[in-house]
Design an enzyme around this catalytic site. Structure first.
Site, PDB file in Angstrom:
ATOM      1  N   GLU A 163      -2.138  -9.309   3.703  1.00 46.10           N
ATOM      2  CA  GLU A 163      -2.159  -9.728   5.120  1.00 46.10           C
ATOM      3  C   GLU A 163      -3.523  -9.555   5.760  1.00 46.10           C
ATOM      4  O   GLU A 163      -3.686  -9.889   6.932  1.00 46.10           O
ATOM      5  CB  GLU A 163      -1.145  -8.886   5.902  1.00 46.10           C
ATOM      6  N   HIS A 218      -3.969  -5.482   0.167  1.00 48.29           N
ATOM      7  CA  HIS A 218      -3.463  -5.989   1.458  1.00 48.29           C
ATOM      8  C   HIS A 218      -3.498  -7.509   1.540  1.00 48.29           C
ATOM      9  O   HIS A 218      -4.518  -8.076   1.954  1.00 48.29           O
ATOM     10  CB  HIS A 218      -4.271  -5.377   2.600  1.00 48.29           C
ATOM     11  N   CYS A 242       0.821  -1.217   0.000  1.00 49.28           N
ATOM     12  CA  CYS A 242       0.000   0.000   0.000  1.00 49.28           C
ATOM     13  C   CYS A 242       0.858   1.271   0.000  1.00 49.28           C
ATOM     14  O   CYS A 242       1.460   1.573  -1.021  1.00 49.28           O
ATOM     15  CB  CYS A 242      -1.027  -0.043   1.124  1.00 49.28           C
TER      16      CYS A 242
HETATM   17  N1  LIG Z   1      -3.339   1.586   3.449  1.00 42.71           N
HETATM   18  C1  LIG Z   1      -2.384   2.406   3.029  1.00 42.71           C
HETATM   19  O1  LIG Z   1      -1.194   2.164   3.182  1.00 42.71           O
HETATM   20  C2  LIG Z   1      -2.843   3.706   2.387  1.00 42.71           C
HETATM   21  C3  LIG Z   1      -1.779   4.415   1.598  1.00 42.71           C
HETATM   22  C4  LIG Z   1      -2.121   5.864   1.285  1.00 42.71           C
HETATM   23  N2  LIG Z   1      -2.267   6.619   2.488  1.00 42.71           N
HETATM   24  C5  LIG Z   1      -3.371   5.923   0.428  1.00 42.71           C
HETATM   25  O2  LIG Z   1      -4.411   6.296   0.911  1.00 42.71           O
HETATM   26  O3  LIG Z   1      -3.341   5.597  -0.740  1.00 42.71           O
END
Ligand SMILES: NC(=O)CC[C@H](N)C(=O)O
Length: 362
Positions: A337, A335, A252
């Site tokens: 995980e 994600h 992410c």
């Molecule tokens: N879950 C995250 O790592 C979000 C990454 C970043 N803040 C976004 O909104 O794209």
């Protein structure tokens, strides 16, 4: 628009930056919170969502109408406490679960987090989808006062939140032959757990000091809150690390920062992807389409860089995973995980550890 379905004395309001007001029942702490108003369509996992440090600076709208059915318990936490600024939902329910130690409402109150219930979340989400995400304020104050507070507040994309959720100094966890250095921009417990479960040592390092983990066998950049474009200094340090051609993985925000380190462009999505049933098509490793958890408001465009796309989001074609043809680099925007799931893509952790083993010559 002014919708009043509260039917209660204990009024709470959500005010959006365009002046839209939603009236409901105040739940949780009796105070005002300001943040970027984003929505998630996840039907379960509210404890994990609220404690995910990536939601720092945001007010979460749950589209699932009943939130709180199974209460709250310690094993559901992604960090030490609620990181979201506030919540908006239709109904905060009474829990029925043997593990539950408190209700959602009690938890919000004990954590100092305000929320508004009985909001027409369908109307709110339509608004956010049409307009794009907006800044908003929730709390017990009159809408005029909330709007005033909102106008004085800095915008989500201008603030650097990672420092508020990162470890202060290096922390070593677990035991094992191999060491993974985690650059903690607000890492979720589930990510650390996935590494420890696989018998590697983990060194958590502050997001401003990734070099404290450069001697590990592999470097991992975590998820985290805020605008990745504010993290150029971290991206240039990661670019230095990448010159050693050592294993590098990011999830992410970590994926976004690695993309920046290789020169990719970052752009903001209109209303982001936040859900636990989003498809991701793997174009390279397995050819399968997986159901995954998403939580991001930004995306990457790796055009013109050495990074290649291995996964895409079939709904809008945004990039979901990157790799490098000659270097051990692997990233996911989604994600793998995710807790409580889905767990379909946990194999990515094994793949990264495979890259580390090969690089270390095992
Ligand atoms: N879950 C995250 O790592 C979000 C990454 C970043 N803040 C976004 O909104 O794209």
């Amino acid at each position: 628009m002014h919708v009043d379905v509260s039917g209660a004395n204990n009024r709470g309001y959500l005010v959006l930056e365009d002046g839209t007001v939603f009236v409901g029942r105040l739940i949780g702490a009796e105070k005002t919170a300001i943040g970027e108003v984003v929505f998630t369509t996840a039907v379960v996992g509210y404890p994990q969502i609220l404690t995910d440090p990536s939601y720092k600076g945001q007010i979460i709208v749950f589209t699932k109408p009943l939130v709180g059915n199974y209460g709250v318990s310690e094993d559901q936490m992604e960090s030490d406490r609620i990181k979201a600024e506030g919540v908006v939902l239709f109904e905060a329910t009474k829990p029925s679960h043997y593990k539950s130690v408190m209700s959602l409402e009690e938890w919000l109150a004990a954590s100092g987090i305000p929320g508004v219930a009985r909001v027409d979340t369908r109307a709110l989400v339509l608004k956010l989808r049409e307009h794009g995400v907006m800044m908003g304020a929730v709390g017990p104050e009159e809408p005029g006062a909330l709007l005033e507070a909102l106008r004085k507040s800095p915008r989500y994309e201008e603030l650097s939140y990672v420092d508020l959720v990162s470890v202060q100094g290096p922390v070593e966890l677990g035991e094992g032959r191999l060491c993974v250095g985690i650059v903690d921009c607000g890492v979720k417990k589930s990510i650390v757990k996935e590494f420890l479960k696989r018998g590697v040592r983990v060194r958590l390092v502050p997001c401003r000091r990734p070099e404290a983990a450069f001697d590990c066998d592999g470097l991992f950049l975590s998820n985290g809150p805020g605008n990745p474009q504010l993290l150029d200094s971290l991206a240039s340090k990661v670019a230095q690390y990448a010159e050693y051609k050592k294993p590098l993985m990011g999830i992410c925000l970590g994926h976004q920062v690695i993309a920046m380190a290789f020169g990719a462009r970052i752009y903001k999505l209109k209303f982001g992807h936040r859900a636990s049933n989003k498809p991701v098509r793997d174009l390279r490793f397995t050819g399968k389409t997986y159901i995954t958890t998403h939580n991001h408001g930004y995306a990457v465009d790796p055009e013109g860089t050495e990074l290649k796309v291995w996964a895409v989001q079939p709904d809008d074609g945004t990039v979901e995973g990157l790799y490098h043809e000659r270097q051990p680099v692997l990233t996911t925007q989604f994600h793998p995980e995710a807790s409580p799931g889905p767990h379909d893509t946990l194999w990515i952790f094994d793949k990264f550890l495979g890259l580390i083993e090969r690089h270390a010559g095992y």
